[in-house]
Scaffold this motif. Structure first.
Motif, PDB file in Angstrom:
ATOM      1  N   TYR A 100     -38.823  -2.233  49.363  1.00  0.00           N
ATOM      2  CA  TYR A 100     -39.304  -2.083  50.689  1.00  0.00           C
ATOM      3  C   TYR A 100     -40.796  -1.559  50.838  1.00  0.00           C
ATOM      4  O   TYR A 100     -41.074  -0.568  50.325  1.00  0.00           O
ATOM      5  CB  TYR A 100     -38.423  -1.299  51.589  1.00  0.00           C
ATOM      6  N   GLY A 101     -41.819  -2.569  51.018  1.00  0.00           N
ATOM      7  CA  GLY A 101     -42.991  -2.167  50.719  1.00  0.00           C
ATOM      8  C   GLY A 101     -43.743  -0.986  51.487  1.00  0.00           C
ATOM      9  O   GLY A 101     -44.359  -0.413  51.115  1.00  0.00           O
ATOM     10  N   HIS A 102     -43.153  -0.776  52.589  1.00  0.00           N
ATOM     11  CA  HIS A 102     -43.632   0.226  53.508  1.00  0.00           C
ATOM     12  C   HIS A 102     -42.846   1.788  52.940  1.00  0.00           C
ATOM     13  O   HIS A 102     -43.329   2.736  53.544  1.00  0.00           O
ATOM     14  CB  HIS A 102     -42.973   0.032  55.068  1.00  0.00           C
ATOM     15  N   LEU A 103     -41.906   1.694  52.122  1.00  0.00           N
ATOM     16  CA  LEU A 103     -41.359   3.020  51.565  1.00  0.00           C
ATOM     17  C   LEU A 103     -42.185   3.294  50.322  1.00  0.00           C
ATOM     18  O   LEU A 103     -42.648   2.371  49.494  1.00  0.00           O
ATOM     19  CB  LEU A 103     -39.764   2.703  51.401  1.00  0.00           C
ATOM     20  N   ASN A 104     -42.213   4.390  49.797  1.00  0.00           N
ATOM     21  CA  ASN A 104     -42.622   4.938  48.588  1.00  0.00           C
ATOM     22  C   ASN A 104     -41.512   4.598  47.599  1.00  0.00           C
ATOM     23  O   ASN A 104     -40.501   4.397  47.712  1.00  0.00           O
ATOM     24  CB  ASN A 104     -43.361   6.169  48.594  1.00  0.00           C
ATOM     25  N   ALA A 105     -41.668   4.794  46.159  1.00  0.00           N
ATOM     26  CA  ALA A 105     -40.981   4.681  45.302  1.00  0.00           C
ATOM     27  C   ALA A 105     -39.556   5.418  45.157  1.00  0.00           C
ATOM     28  O   ALA A 105     -38.524   5.170  44.925  1.00  0.00           O
ATOM     29  CB  ALA A 105     -41.566   5.003  43.738  1.00  0.00           C
ATOM     30  N   LEU A 106     -39.657   6.954  45.499  1.00  0.00           N
ATOM     31  CA  LEU A 106     -38.710   7.504  45.832  1.00  0.00           C
ATOM     32  C   LEU A 106     -37.653   7.065  46.780  1.00  0.00           C
ATOM     33  O   LEU A 106     -36.489   7.101  46.824  1.00  0.00           O
ATOM     34  CB  LEU A 106     -39.000   8.988  45.973  1.00  0.00           C
ATOM     35  N   GLU A 107     -38.176   6.590  47.922  1.00  0.00           N
ATOM     36  CA  GLU A 107     -37.411   6.194  49.044  1.00  0.00           C
ATOM     37  C   GLU A 107     -36.772   5.059  48.772  1.00  0.00           C
ATOM     38  O   GLU A 107     -35.620   4.574  49.104  1.00  0.00           O
ATOM     39  CB  GLU A 107     -38.345   5.980  50.322  1.00  0.00           C
TER      40      GLU A 107
END
Length: 310
Positions: free
Chosen positions: A89-96
């Protein structure tokens, strides 16, 4: 030998066309297995069958010594994969992004940081993925594949589209996963030179058929070393070589000798000097791995596949 993956007569047919034709894979435990073939050869179709994403038309798949048909869920719990483009998901960061998959896999929360450390993305853990480079996205895809702590990792063209720096990063990561963590890795590619720098074993597929399968050293041995001599009197030198029982091809200023070892080269030079033939240059000619790959594909089309020795 202990094989993590074995297939027998694995076949996938679409409208009477064999996308995969009686493939017998043997992937040794703890190895990096390079699954090679031109684009459209059947690599991705085979991988999708190994992951249970599509059903074979016929044939058997055994992973961890269990039938994929009977024990699919148990097997896939121990398999991580990255097929074509990584899902994120591009709008989330790696942890998310990792949290989404962590919940699905029901693994401990600390596993997210562990896999980011493994793939070298801890520094960008809170950066939105849409701002990642292509190489970073590939590493995130591998991190997602590692979340479940798999014993087998299947990667479909993981270096495709990467720049040289990104390719080197992925290559080093894959080697660490296999050699330091004991994960068996099957990696598909259409580039032999890339696979050669990390694989222990190689299987070559062409037009749906497995045409070569063995240690990568066996593939290198197919290269026929040749020695080319540049001499003043080619005909006289050629006659000397023929008298020694050597197979030599003569051109205007050079003579090429096949299947000759170092001792014979030294002896031949002595013979030429004895006959007062001036030698201007002696050089070794070797086939590149890409040339060997193309040769194997050409020879193997329509032939029965070569199975692994030992």
């Amino acid at each position: 030998m202990d094989y993590v993956i074995q297939t027998k007569q694995l076949t996938k047919t679409y409208k009477d066309q064999h996308a995969v034709d009686k493939v017998a894979l043997q992937v040794p435990k703890g190895s990096i297995y390079g699954f090679l073939g031109p684009n459209g050869a059947g690599k991705t179709t085979t991988i999708r069958m190994l992951l249970g994403l599509i059903k074979p038309t016929k044939g058997d798949i055994t992973i961890f010594s269990k039938s994929l048909t009977k024990y699919r869920l148990d097997i896939l719990k121990k398999v991580g994969s990255l097929v074509e483009n990584p899902s994120y998901y591009g709008h989330l960061n790696a942890l998310e992004n990792l949290e989404v998959y962590r919940i699905l896999l029901q693994v401990p929360k600390e596993r997210k940081q562990e896999v980011l450390d493994i793939v070298g993305l801890s520094y960008a853990a809170k950066k939105k993925v849409k701002n990642y480079s292509l190489g970073m996205k590939q590493r995130l895809g591998i991190a997602i594949a590692l979340l479940g702590d798999p014993d087998l990792l299947i990667l479909d063209e993981p270096t495709n589209g990467l720049d040289p720096s990104g390719i080197q990063e992925i290559r080093q990561l894959i080697k660490r996963l296999a050699h330091e963590r004991g994960i068996t890795v099957l990696i598909s590619s259409h580039l032999l030179g890339e696979v050669d720098q990390m694989a222990d074993y190689v299987g070559i597929i062409s037009e749906g058929k497995l045409i070569f399968q063995d240690r990568i050293e066996k593939l290198r041995q197919r290269a026929q070393a040749k020695i080319r001599f540049q001499v003043k009197e080619t005909e006289a030198a050629w006659n000397v070589m023929l008298a020694q029982g050597l197979k030599a091809d003569r051109e205007e200023e050079t003579i090429t000798v096949q299947n000759i070892d170092k001792e014979k080269v030294a002896s031949l030079i002595e013979k030429l000097v004895h006959h007062q033939i001036s030698i201007y240059r002696v050089e070794e000619l070797t086939q590149s791995l890409e040339e060997i790959f193309l040769q194997v594909v050409k020879e193997g089309q329509g032939n029965v596949s070569k199975t692994m020795e030992g």
